[in-house]
Write an enzyme that holds these catalytic residues in place. Structure first.
Site, mmCIF file in Angstrom:
data_model
loop_
_atom_site.group_PDB
_atom_site.id
_atom_site.type_symbol
_atom_site.label_atom_id
_atom_site.label_comp_id
_atom_site.label_asym_id
_atom_site.label_seq_id
_atom_site.Cartn_x
_atom_site.Cartn_y
_atom_site.Cartn_z
ATOM 1 N N GLU A 1 38.958 41.027 46.331
ATOM 2 C CA GLU A 1 39.362 42.363 45.760
ATOM 3 C C GLU A 1 38.164 42.921 45.311
ATOM 4 O O GLU A 1 37.976 43.956 45.325
ATOM 5 C CB GLU A 1 40.173 41.990 44.672
ATOM 6 C CG GLU A 1 41.798 41.470 44.606
ATOM 7 C CD GLU A 1 42.048 40.165 44.878
ATOM 8 O OE1 GLU A 1 41.004 39.371 45.013
ATOM 9 O OE2 GLU A 1 42.901 39.734 44.974
ATOM 10 N N PHE B 1 53.174 33.949 34.276
ATOM 11 C CA PHE B 1 52.235 33.713 35.362
ATOM 12 C C PHE B 1 51.376 35.012 35.966
ATOM 13 O O PHE B 1 52.028 35.898 36.033
ATOM 14 C CB PHE B 1 53.181 33.083 36.612
ATOM 15 C CG PHE B 1 52.342 32.679 37.771
ATOM 16 C CD1 PHE B 1 51.262 31.821 37.856
ATOM 17 C CD2 PHE B 1 52.212 33.555 38.937
ATOM 18 C CE1 PHE B 1 50.507 31.416 38.793
ATOM 19 C CE2 PHE B 1 51.811 32.944 39.956
ATOM 20 C CZ PHE B 1 50.548 31.987 39.821
ATOM 21 N N GLN B 2 50.038 34.830 35.965
ATOM 22 C CA GLN B 2 49.093 35.777 36.280
ATOM 23 C C GLN B 2 49.486 37.139 35.624
ATOM 24 O O GLN B 2 48.974 38.328 35.941
ATOM 25 C CB GLN B 2 49.524 36.218 38.194
ATOM 26 C CG GLN B 2 49.047 35.013 38.661
ATOM 27 C CD GLN B 2 48.884 35.208 40.070
ATOM 28 O OE1 GLN B 2 49.551 36.164 40.912
ATOM 29 N NE2 GLN B 2 48.030 34.691 40.922
ATOM 30 N N LYS C 1 56.080 45.114 37.560
ATOM 31 C CA LYS C 1 56.870 44.694 38.827
ATOM 32 C C LYS C 1 58.257 45.227 38.765
ATOM 33 O O LYS C 1 58.644 46.032 39.913
ATOM 34 C CB LYS C 1 56.917 43.361 39.128
ATOM 35 C CG LYS C 1 57.486 42.916 40.514
ATOM 36 C CD LYS C 1 57.063 41.409 40.805
ATOM 37 C CE LYS C 1 57.616 41.083 42.215
ATOM 38 N NZ LYS C 1 57.429 39.566 42.437
ATOM 39 N N MET D 1 13.489 40.159 44.228
ATOM 40 C CA MET D 1 13.091 40.959 43.071
ATOM 41 C C MET D 1 12.982 40.037 41.633
ATOM 42 O O MET D 1 12.023 40.425 41.102
ATOM 43 C CB MET D 1 14.085 41.966 42.554
ATOM 44 C CG MET D 1 13.866 43.069 41.723
ATOM 45 S SD MET D 1 12.325 44.136 42.148
ATOM 46 C CE MET D 1 12.989 45.371 43.076
HETATM 47 C C1 LIG Z 1 25.624 40.358 40.501
HETATM 48 C C2 LIG Z 1 24.019 40.388 40.193
HETATM 49 N N1 LIG Z 1 23.502 39.227 39.709
HETATM 50 C C3 LIG Z 1 22.301 39.033 39.297
HETATM 51 C C4 LIG Z 1 21.432 40.163 39.503
HETATM 52 C C5 LIG Z 1 19.747 40.245 39.331
HETATM 53 N N2 LIG Z 1 19.009 40.772 40.421
HETATM 54 C C6 LIG Z 1 18.566 41.581 40.813
HETATM 55 S S1 LIG Z 1 17.737 41.517 42.124
HETATM 56 C C7 LIG Z 1 18.073 40.030 42.487
HETATM 57 C C8 LIG Z 1 17.591 39.439 43.709
HETATM 58 C C9 LIG Z 1 18.138 39.659 44.907
HETATM 59 O O1 LIG Z 1 17.905 38.954 45.943
HETATM 60 P P1 LIG Z 1 18.109 39.451 47.433
HETATM 61 O O2 LIG Z 1 19.547 39.864 47.597
HETATM 62 O O3 LIG Z 1 17.625 38.094 48.252
HETATM 63 O O4 LIG Z 1 17.140 40.499 47.508
HETATM 64 P P2 LIG Z 1 15.464 41.036 47.479
HETATM 65 O O5 LIG Z 1 15.137 41.344 46.352
HETATM 66 O O6 LIG Z 1 15.060 39.274 48.043
HETATM 67 O O7 LIG Z 1 15.451 41.722 48.520
HETATM 68 C C10 LIG Z 1 18.861 39.474 41.251
HETATM 69 C C11 LIG Z 1 19.109 37.997 41.429
HETATM 70 C C12 LIG Z 1 22.120 41.461 40.077
HETATM 71 N N3 LIG Z 1 21.479 42.673 40.257
HETATM 72 N N4 LIG Z 1 23.354 41.452 40.372
#
Ligand SMILES: Cc1ncc(C[n+]2csc(CCOP(=O)(O)OP(=O)(O)O)c2C)c(N)n1
Ligand SMILES: [Mg+2]
Lengths: 564, 166
Positions: free
Chosen positions: A54, A116-117, A166, A479
């Site tokens: 979803e 349920f659900q 429903k 990042m």
């Molecule tokens: C759902 C979610 N969890 C955690 C984060 C924190 N976060 C921001 S950038 C990042 C790293 C992303 O890694 P990748 O997809 O390999 O991209 P890169 O920065 O290496 O290009 C994280 C963990 C987020 N933005 N979204």
């Protein structure tokens, strides 16, 4: 009379058709089964796309909405189906994306019994929706959907959730669709005040170093042409937010670049040197402003904004021009004097040169061994069409793609801005592609983020959506690793990834794929990707520990933007 | 920080109170008191919220509340801009009712609104300072229960609900 009556589930589908929904993204389950049964009958009038989760459905609806300007539609069942929508709702809420999400709910007599659900999705989604409602009677279905579409698309757009029990889906009722055109509590946006236009024009005409910032509001308000005219008449330099990018062509002479934490050097730096700051359809997000106490304090601020709650929220303004920015810009266009600001513009160009020498050169024409994300995007630019859509995930690759992608047209930028939702890109790209199979949709994603919604490769396979997926693989949550390097003594705590063979995964989904690790192979691989008729998965192995610059570190001022 | 009264004129829509209160919760702002009831126009409700905050915060709150789809209008006033009252009920054992207490009741303009075999209930309508003052005194008379309403208020400014719904 009974034969004039149709099932609630049919009313749901016919209401969606009446609202000209073309594509519905969804996932079935017990409490929404009557609606799925109805969809079976209307498959020639509305297309349904079965995603693999979803979250994928709602991000796809977001991607669809962002490129089309129409309301995105998704459907899920009660309980876990509904809760899986929450991230997408929060994302659409903060990025002003119009959505109508329909969830099934247990029968009305079971509400509150922990059936349920059963989950209180109206309660859970309240802070993440522009509006939501639970419908328990068949006669309330069509009016709720009509109101939902109106709310989603009117004023500042946003997501709406309609939870339908429903029994309402299985009961019979009359169908007579009346589109919603407003209601008494709906705040229609006032016509732009002429006196505000005069005050703004006066400030602009007297300004020596005026500077304009534009955001997604320009795109949502379809004010791109008015903005362009304004800039050309006044000679004012203009910079974009993340979501505003594309509203003005990248190569427009007044365009000076991008704002914020990983924006360009000049646009950030010179924010604190302008004398009049004109903000159009943007909300002074903290990623744009850095430390507010040291943000544009010297400037008189003019804010063109639709949403009254955004004015004076983060930055105190001198003149607030409330209303639709298309209207306010076109009024301003008559009131402002034709001017040039060559020496002021020159300051931007000077700093731009500095950024080119110290950052861009490294990013685009690296001398180091490993491939950089920047050169990949640079190569993509050589082959992409003008109206190609760039869909990005969240992380270093997102910022680099934004920095280097050659935006030419509005609605070519789809990314999760306000929420920063990893996993957004792949389903959003699918949704963007399903709006128009003939348009190029390029999905740039990280090795971390793709694994959050990688199951949507299945939907791409099934729909044959010709998405061009570019995986920039640095084997890191890049990042976060960059922050660990810069602010946590290189303590790389749980950011390195042991990754699967992505190409094999793509192949398992019957998606043509290729992996590039060497610079010499890059150009041809990208060319092949664009030539290929159908979806394509290109993994590019990039330098593991490269960083994104410029950067404004958290808590710093815009003028403390660093080049290294 | 100052005391403000926020007025919300709203459709009587299920969950509206929830939508309003989460705006405060999200910002970590405490609601001092809240009252809700139907307005003089059927179907339209009035919610009165008392909050202690600085004006900038109150403006943000009001803007966010007004953004709620089913809210018709939200606005705020300082204490000087509103006429308001709160009602307080005090439960006292009958045994403590003597001439001294009756004098206090008269002095404070309170009245006995219920007399049961074991206790009496006093009522005082006024501002919090007044109901609080009586509370402090009655603590010396075996007060066993006390309840106070949120603020019921009307703005001094002449504006009608009709002007908001046109
Ligand atoms: C759902 C979610 N969890 C955690 C984060 C924190 N976060 C921001 S950038 C990042 C790293 C992303 O890694 P990748 O997809 O390999 O991209 P890169 O920065 O290496 O290009 C994280 C963990 C987020 N933005 N979204
Ligand atoms: Mg990565």
């Amino acid at each position: 009379m009974k034969d004039m009556m149709i099932r609630g589930a049919d009313i749901v589908v016919r209401s969606l058709i009446a609202e000209q929904a073309e594509v519905i993204f969804g996932y079935p389950g017990g409490a929404i089964m009557p609606v799925y049964d109805a969809l079976y009958d209307y498959h020639d009038q509305v297309k349904h796309v079965l995603t693999r989760h979803e979250q994928g459905a709602i991000h796809a609806a977001q991607g669809y909405a962002r490129v089309s300007g129409k309301v995105g539609v998704c459907i899920a069942t009660s309980g876990p189906g509904a809760t899986n929508l929450i991230t997408g709702l929060a994302d659409a809420q903060i990025d002003s994306t119009p959505l109508v999400c329909i969830t099934g709910q247990v029968a009305a007599h079971l509400l509150g019994t922990d059936a349920f659900q059963e989950t209180d999705v109206v309660g859970i989604s309240m802070p993440a929706t522009k509006w939501n409602i639970q419908v328990r009677r068949v006669e309330d279905i069509a009016p709720a959907i009509a109101k939902g579409f109106f709310i989603a698309r009117s004023g500042r757009p946003g997501p709406v959730l309609i939870d339908i029990t429903k029994n309402a889906q299985t009961d019979f009722g009359e169908f007579n669709y009346v589109p919603c055109l407003g209601f008494r509590s709906f705040k229609t946006y006032v016509a732009v005040e002429k006196t505000k236009i005069q005050q703004a024009a006066e400030l602009i005409n007297k300004a020596e170093r005026p500077y304009l910032l534009f955001g997604q509001g320009v795109v949502l308000g379809k004010a791109e042409a008015e903005l362009k005219f304004f800039l050309e008449k006044t000679g004012i330099p203009a910079a974009s937010t993340l979501l505003g990018s594309g509203a003005l062509p990248q190569d427009h002479p007044n365009y000076v670049g991008k704002l914020g934490m990983h924006g360009n050097y000049a646009p950030n730096m010179l924010t604190n040197q302008c004398d009049v700051l004109i903000a159009v359809g943007m909300r002074f997000d903290d990623r744009v402003t850095g430390d507010l106490k040291r943000y544009a304090k010297q400037a008189k601020v003019i804010h063109l904004e639709l949403d009254p709650a955004e004015v004076n929220k983060n930055v105190k303004v001198e003149v607030a021009v409330m209303g639709d920015c298309r209207e306010s810009l076109s009024l301003l266009n008559e009131a402002v004097e034709g001017k040039k600001h060559d020496s002021w513009m020159g300051r931007f160009r000077e700093l731009e040169q500095q950024e080119k020498a110290e950052v861009v050169q490294h990013d685009i024409t690296p001398t180091k061994m490993g491939l950089t994300m920047g050169e990949v995007i640079h190569q993509v630019n050589q082959y992409k069409a003008d109206d190609a859509v760039l869909v990005t995930d969240v992380g270093q690759h997102q910022m680099i793609a934004w920095r280097y992608f050659n935006y030419k047209r509005p609605r070519t930028q789809v990314t999760s801005g306000g929420l920063g939702t990893m996993g957004f890109a792949l389903p959003a790209a699918l949704g963007a592609q399903l709006h128009d199979y003939s348009r190029q949709v390029i999905c740039v994603v990280g090795d971390g983020g793709i694994q959050m919604t990688i199951q949507e490769l299945g939907t791409i396979m099934q729909t044959k959506a010709p998405v061009k997926i570019v995986l920039l693989n640095n084997n890191y949550l890049g990042m976060v690793r960059q922050w660990q390097q810069m602010f946590f003594d290189k303590r790389y705590s749980f950011t390195e990834l042991d990754n699967p063979d992505f190409v094999k995964i793509a192949e398992a989904y019957n998606i043509k794929s290729q992996k590039v690790s060497d610079r010499v192979d890059l150009k041809e691989a990208i060319e092949d990707m664009f030539i290929h008729d159908g979806p394509f998965f290109l993994e590019v192995v990039v330098e593991k520990e490269d960083n994104v610059f410029p950067m404004i570190a958290t808590g710093c001022s815009v003028e403390e933007v660093r080049l290294s | 920080m100052k005391r403000y009264t926020i007025f919300v004129i709203t459709e009587n829509f299920i969950g509206i109170l929830n939508r309003i209160t989460i705006i405060f919760t999200r910002r970590g702002i405490n609601i001092d008191a809240l009252t809700a009831s139907e307005s003089r126009i059927p179907g339209i409700h009035r919610i009165t919220i008392e909050v202690t905050a600085n004006e900038d915060t109150v403006i943000q709150l009001v803007n966010q509340i007004e953004k709620i789809i089913d809210v018709i209008k939200a606005f705020y006033h300082e204490d000087e801009g509103v006429v308001y009252q709160e009602i307080a009920l005090y439960k006292i054992p009958v045994s403590r009712l003597d001439a001294g207490l009756e004098k206090i009741i008269r002095q404070h303009n309170a009245k006995i609104i219920a007399a049961e075999p074991e206790f009496v209930v006093l009522e005082l309508t006024g501002h919090k300072e007044q109901t609080q003052e009586l509370l402090e005194i009655l603590k010396g008379y075996g007060l066993s229960e006390f309840a106070r309403s949120g603020r019921v208020a009307v703005a001094k400014r002449m504006l009608t609900i009709e002007s908001f719904i046109k």
